[in-house]
Design a protein around this motif. Structure first.
Motif, PDB file in Angstrom:
ATOM      1  N   LEU A 167      37.117  35.281  29.195  1.00  0.00           N
ATOM      2  CA  LEU A 167      36.941  35.652  30.601  1.00  0.00           C
ATOM      3  C   LEU A 167      35.512  36.092  30.907  1.00  0.00           C
ATOM      4  N   ASP A 168      34.612  35.854  29.983  1.00  0.00           N
ATOM      5  CA  ASP A 168      33.214  36.270  30.173  1.00  0.00           C
ATOM      6  C   ASP A 168      32.647  35.670  31.456  1.00  0.00           C
ATOM      7  N   GLY A 169      31.947  36.502  32.212  1.00  0.00           N
ATOM      8  CA  GLY A 169      31.270  36.030  33.410  1.00  0.00           C
ATOM      9  C   GLY A 169      32.121  36.005  34.658  1.00  0.00           C
ATOM     10  N   LEU A 170      33.418  36.325  34.528  1.00  0.00           N
ATOM     11  CA  LEU A 170      34.302  36.284  35.698  1.00  0.00           C
ATOM     12  C   LEU A 170      34.173  37.523  36.576  1.00  0.00           C
ATOM     13  N   PHE A 171      33.969  38.668  35.961  1.00  0.00           N
ATOM     14  CA  PHE A 171      34.072  39.937  36.684  1.00  0.00           C
ATOM     15  C   PHE A 171      32.700  40.597  36.808  1.00  0.00           C
ATOM     16  N   MET A 172      32.205  40.694  38.040  1.00  0.00           N
ATOM     17  CA  MET A 172      30.864  41.237  38.232  1.00  0.00           C
ATOM     18  C   MET A 172      30.833  42.759  38.156  1.00  0.00           C
ATOM     19  N   THR A 173      31.970  43.398  38.333  1.00  0.00           N
ATOM     20  CA  THR A 173      32.068  44.850  38.175  1.00  0.00           C
ATOM     21  C   THR A 173      33.297  45.155  37.339  1.00  0.00           C
ATOM     22  N   GLN A 174      33.134  46.028  36.356  1.00  0.00           N
ATOM     23  CA  GLN A 174      34.218  46.349  35.424  1.00  0.00           C
ATOM     24  C   GLN A 174      34.306  47.867  35.278  1.00  0.00           C
ATOM     25  N   GLN A 175      35.346  48.432  35.856  1.00  0.00           N
ATOM     26  CA  GLN A 175      35.532  49.885  35.829  1.00  0.00           C
ATOM     27  C   GLN A 175      36.632  50.233  34.836  1.00  0.00           C
ATOM     28  N   VAL A 176      36.312  51.132  33.889  1.00  0.00           N
ATOM     29  CA  VAL A 176      37.220  51.472  32.799  1.00  0.00           C
ATOM     30  C   VAL A 176      37.434  52.981  32.718  1.00  0.00           C
ATOM     31  N   ALA A 177      38.402  53.365  31.906  1.00  0.00           N
ATOM     32  CA  ALA A 177      38.817  54.768  31.847  1.00  0.00           C
ATOM     33  C   ALA A 177      37.750  55.691  31.280  1.00  0.00           C
ATOM     34  N   ASP A 178      36.827  55.146  30.487  1.00  0.00           N
ATOM     35  CA  ASP A 178      35.820  55.991  29.843  1.00  0.00           C
ATOM     36  C   ASP A 178      34.970  56.772  30.839  1.00  0.00           C
ATOM     37  N   PHE A 179      34.783  56.221  32.032  1.00  0.00           N
ATOM     38  CA  PHE A 179      33.790  56.771  32.954  1.00  0.00           C
ATOM     39  C   PHE A 179      34.360  57.263  34.279  1.00  0.00           C
ATOM     40  N   HIS A 180      35.693  57.351  34.375  1.00  0.00           N
ATOM     41  CA  HIS A 180      36.313  57.723  35.642  1.00  0.00           C
ATOM     42  C   HIS A 180      37.512  58.633  35.430  1.00  0.00           C
ATOM     43  N   PRO A 181      37.867  59.417  36.446  1.00  0.00           N
ATOM     44  CA  PRO A 181      39.154  60.101  36.416  1.00  0.00           C
ATOM     45  C   PRO A 181      40.274  59.066  36.391  1.00  0.00           C
ATOM     46  N   SER A 182      41.425  59.466  35.908  1.00  0.00           N
ATOM     47  CA  SER A 182      42.560  58.552  35.842  1.00  0.00           C
ATOM     48  C   SER A 182      42.995  58.100  37.233  1.00  0.00           C
TER      49      SER A 182
END
Length: 227
Positions: free
Chosen positions: A133-148
């Protein structure tokens, strides 16, 4: 005049991929690590989408903070081991129609795709690599950097990354946490009826779809409405 950019955000587990087998197995290892009784499968799947630091206290409220941390580490180790045994494609297969839908949306010049997931950065990277899926998603938000979830932080950051307004953003997900997050961020939520929460829990969804083939027509209807 150029077309207005549109952002389509996707949850991962229960929305793009079916990872319930590994989730339940890893949870079994996590509960065994602290000699706690394992909840029923439906209860385990009900917390999918929450960050682990929220999910474990939710599932095991009587355990101590130290026990919760031990459960989290046991879960992460077990999940990596299970994934390594059979590979991502078999461990967390894409739902039918998911890849075709992603490629079709990517082909629309004004559409931007993104991720908002309770997965870790490492976990999402492995999944993207395993499914090419490389290159499909221009923004990727994950749990490491955000509140749940359902805190809106992931969506707000994704919109900032993409330079897109709430009216031009949708969140696609399978849980009430995804739909509540969308509402909190002021965007419309599209619920999917094949994930880990039943449709009746997706009350905050603008619409619920039963198949990926319905996604593009639903997006067309949403964005043809008067602004």
């Amino acid at each position: 005049m150029s077309a207005t950019l549109k952002l389509v955000l996707f949850d991962v587990d229960g929305t793009l991929v079916d990872s319930q087998g590994d989730i339940v197995a890893a949870m079994a290892r996590a509960f065994a690590a602290v000699d706690a009784p394992l909840p029923e499968r439906a209860k385990l799947l009900s917390i999918v989408g929450l960050s682990l630091d929220v999910a474990m206290p939710t599932l095991a409220p009587d355990q101590t903070e130290a026990a919760h941390q031990k459960m989290i580490e046991s879960y992460k180790t077990a999940y990596m081991e299970l994934r390594a045994q059979v590979g991502v494609a078999q461990s967390s297969p894409l739902y039918p129609g998911a890849m075709d839908a992603l490629r079709s949306l990517q082909a629309v010049p004004e559409f931007l795709l993104g991720i908002a997931t309770g997965k870790s950065r490492r976990g999402l990277d492995k999944l993207i690599e395993g499914h090419a899926l490389d290159g499909l998603f221009m923004t990727q938000q994950v749990a490491d950097f955000h509140p749940s979830k359902p805190h809106p932080s992931m969506i707000l950051q994704a919109m900032q990354d993409a330079g897109v307004e709430p009216a031009d953003t949708v969140m696609v997900g399978d849980t009430s946490f995804d739909m509540e997050m969308a509402r909190a961020a002021g965007v419309r939520g599209i619920g999917v009826n094949w994930g880990y929460h039943p449709a009746e829990r997706l009350g905050d969804a603008h619409v619920v779809i039963d198949d990926y083939a319905e996604l593009a027509p639903v997006l067309d209807r949403i964005w043809s409405m008067p602004r």
